[in-house]
Design a protein around this motif. Structure first.
Motif, short mmCIF file in Angstrom:
data_model
loop_
_atom_site.label_atom_id
_atom_site.label_comp_id
_atom_site.label_asym_id
_atom_site.label_seq_id
_atom_site.Cartn_x
_atom_site.Cartn_y
_atom_site.Cartn_z
N ASP A 1 0.85 -1.19 0.00
CA ASP A 1 0.00 0.00 0.00
C ASP A 1 0.89 1.25 0.00
O ASP A 1 2.12 1.17 0.02
CB ASP A 1 -0.98 -0.01 1.17
N TRP A 2 0.25 2.40 -0.04
CA TRP A 2 1.04 3.65 -0.12
C TRP A 2 1.78 3.93 1.17
O TRP A 2 2.83 4.59 1.17
CB TRP A 2 0.12 4.82 -0.47
N ASP A 3 1.28 3.41 2.30
CA ASP A 3 1.98 3.64 3.57
C ASP A 3 3.34 2.94 3.57
O ASP A 3 4.36 3.55 3.90
CB ASP A 3 1.13 3.12 4.74
N GLY A 4 3.35 1.65 3.21
CA GLY A 4 4.61 0.92 3.20
C GLY A 4 5.55 1.39 2.11
O GLY A 4 6.75 1.57 2.35
N PHE A 5 5.02 1.62 0.91
CA PHE A 5 5.84 2.08 -0.20
C PHE A 5 6.39 3.48 0.07
O PHE A 5 7.59 3.74 -0.10
CB PHE A 5 5.01 2.07 -1.49
N GLY A 6 5.53 4.38 0.48
CA GLY A 6 5.95 5.75 0.75
C GLY A 6 6.97 5.83 1.88
O GLY A 6 7.91 6.64 1.83
N TYR B 1 19.87 5.78 -4.57
CA TYR B 1 18.60 5.09 -4.83
C TYR B 1 17.95 5.69 -6.08
O TYR B 1 16.90 6.33 -6.01
CB TYR B 1 17.69 5.20 -3.61
N LEU B 2 18.58 5.42 -7.21
CA LEU B 2 18.19 6.10 -8.44
C LEU B 2 16.76 5.76 -8.86
O LEU B 2 15.96 6.64 -9.16
CB LEU B 2 19.17 5.75 -9.55
N THR B 3 16.42 4.47 -8.90
CA THR B 3 15.08 4.13 -9.37
C THR B 3 14.01 4.36 -8.29
O THR B 3 12.89 4.72 -8.61
CB THR B 3 15.00 2.67 -9.87
N LEU B 4 14.36 4.16 -7.04
CA LEU B 4 13.39 4.38 -5.97
C LEU B 4 12.96 5.85 -5.89
O LEU B 4 11.79 6.14 -5.60
CB LEU B 4 13.98 3.97 -4.62
N LEU B 5 13.88 6.75 -6.16
CA LEU B 5 13.62 8.17 -5.95
C LEU B 5 13.39 8.95 -7.25
O LEU B 5 13.33 10.17 -7.21
CB LEU B 5 14.77 8.79 -5.16
N SER B 6 13.25 8.24 -8.36
CA SER B 6 13.06 8.92 -9.65
C SER B 6 11.67 8.70 -10.24
O SER B 6 11.46 8.99 -11.41
CB SER B 6 14.12 8.45 -10.66
N GLY B 7 10.75 8.17 -9.45
CA GLY B 7 9.40 7.99 -9.95
C GLY B 7 9.22 6.79 -10.86
O GLY B 7 8.25 6.72 -11.63
N VAL B 8 10.11 5.81 -10.77
CA VAL B 8 9.98 4.60 -11.59
C VAL B 8 8.76 3.80 -11.10
O VAL B 8 8.54 3.65 -9.90
CB VAL B 8 11.26 3.75 -11.51
N TRP C 1 11.23 15.42 17.78
CA TRP C 1 10.31 16.42 18.33
C TRP C 1 9.47 17.09 17.23
O TRP C 1 8.55 17.83 17.53
CB TRP C 1 11.10 17.48 19.09
N ASP C 2 9.82 16.82 15.97
CA ASP C 2 9.07 17.41 14.86
C ASP C 2 7.91 16.51 14.45
O ASP C 2 7.89 15.30 14.76
CB ASP C 2 9.98 17.60 13.64
N LYS C 3 6.96 17.07 13.74
CA LYS C 3 5.89 16.27 13.16
C LYS C 3 6.49 15.37 12.09
O LYS C 3 7.20 15.83 11.20
CB LYS C 3 4.83 17.18 12.54
N PRO C 4 6.21 14.05 12.14
CA PRO C 4 6.81 13.16 11.15
C PRO C 4 6.21 13.38 9.76
O PRO C 4 5.08 13.84 9.62
CB PRO C 4 6.46 11.77 11.68
N ASP C 5 6.99 13.07 8.74
CA ASP C 5 6.48 13.11 7.38
C ASP C 5 5.43 12.02 7.20
O ASP C 5 5.52 10.94 7.80
CB ASP C 5 7.61 12.90 6.37
N SER C 6 4.47 12.27 6.34
CA SER C 6 3.42 11.29 6.05
C SER C 6 3.86 10.40 4.89
O SER C 6 4.13 10.91 3.80
CB SER C 6 2.11 11.99 5.68
N PRO C 7 3.94 9.07 5.09
CA PRO C 7 4.33 8.20 3.98
C PRO C 7 3.40 8.33 2.78
O PRO C 7 3.85 8.25 1.63
CB PRO C 7 4.26 6.80 4.60
N ARG C 8 2.12 8.54 3.01
CA ARG C 8 1.19 8.67 1.88
C ARG C 8 1.38 9.98 1.12
O ARG C 8 0.95 10.09 -0.01
CB ARG C 8 -0.26 8.56 2.38
N GLU C 9 2.03 10.92 1.74
CA GLU C 9 2.30 12.20 1.10
C GLU C 9 3.81 12.43 1.00
O GLU C 9 4.31 13.53 1.17
CB GLU C 9 1.62 13.32 1.90
N PHE C 10 4.51 11.34 0.68
CA PHE C 10 5.98 11.39 0.66
C PHE C 10 6.51 12.43 -0.31
O PHE C 10 7.57 13.02 -0.08
CB PHE C 10 6.54 10.01 0.31
N ALA C 11 5.78 12.68 -1.40
CA ALA C 11 6.27 13.61 -2.41
C ALA C 11 6.42 15.03 -1.89
O ALA C 11 7.18 15.82 -2.45
CB ALA C 11 5.35 13.60 -3.63
#
Length: 235
Positions: A86-91, A135-142, A110-120
């Motif tokens: 799902d988007w939670d695990g993938f994000g 992490y070329l393919t993971l972080l390039s929108g493949v 102490w900061d608000k964590p990033d949301s995996p579903r809104e990783f972009a």
């Protein structure tokens, strides 16, 4: 909208002759789960021979464009494998990769964590995806990883159905996932098979979600390598 991973022949995928994990569970329990995808043909081709021929032509076209063989086995009768990060695990996996590229942009405890579903929208992801290093393919929108003889890094190509899609090598994806596991220690001391069964906590952290997502993604990436089949995001 959920996110599934599919490993198997493109012929079978384009025939919609496969069931997501949710659909499989529904079938076992006696009810039908209908999946509505973001990109879905209104009148899909249903003749396996026609679809297989189209995929074969596409493989030849892609091979000519890449200057190397693109010829993994294709038929509608071959097996497939699937799971659901799902988007939670993938994000969360993408966020951990982005944090490894830019640790200075990882939120503090102490900061608000990033949301995996809104990783972009996360600062670390935005910085890392602009110029990924590890992490070329993971972080390039493949979205499609293919069993290619040579690694093309990241390419933009049309699917057999015509939609432009970023693609990469499934071998590179597996290498990136293994590197992420090694550098973060996410899977150390855990049984990957147990992790793939799902989260055991009702309020998971980004690290918990990434651990689950990484176990699912790495298992399917290794399956794709073993059987020389594509790995696709399906949503």
């Amino acid at each position: 909208m959920g996110l599934d991973l599919y490993v198997g022949p493109l012929t079978r995928y384009h025939l919609n002759d496969w069931l997501t994990i949710t659909q499989q569970i529904g079938a076992q329990d006696g009810f039908t789960v209908r999946v509505i995808r973001a990109q879905e043909d209104e009148e899909p081709e249903t003749d396996p021979d026609v679809v297989q021929a189209a995929v074969r032509d596409w493989q030849q076209w892609l091979g000519e464009a890449l200057g190397g063989p693109v010829d993994w086995s294709e038929s509608a009768s071959q097996p497939y494998w699937t799971d659901k990060p799902d988007w939670d695990g993938f994000g969360a996996v993408l966020l951990l990769a982005a944090y490894d590229e830019h640790p200075d942009l990882q939120p503090s405890p102490w900061d608000k964590p990033d949301s995996p579903r809104e990783f972009a929208g996360a600062p670390a992801y935005q910085a890392a995806s602009a110029q990924p290093e590890r992490y070329l393919t993971l972080l390039s929108g493949v979205e499609w990883w293919l069993p290619l003889a040579a690694d093309p890094l990241v390419i933009e190509a049309s699917r057999p159905t015509g939609q432009p899609t970023r693609m990469g090598s499934v071998d590179r994806l597996a290498a990136e996932l293994r590197l992420l596991a090694e550098r973060t220690g996410l899977l150390a001391g855990y049984d990957p098979a147990e992790l793939r069964r799902g989260l055991s906590t009702g309020d998971p952290t980004v690290e918990d979600l990434a651990r689950f997502g990484l176990a699912v993604m790495l298992d399917l990436a290794e399956t794709a390598i073993e059987h020389r089949q594509p790995l696709l995001l399906d949503y």
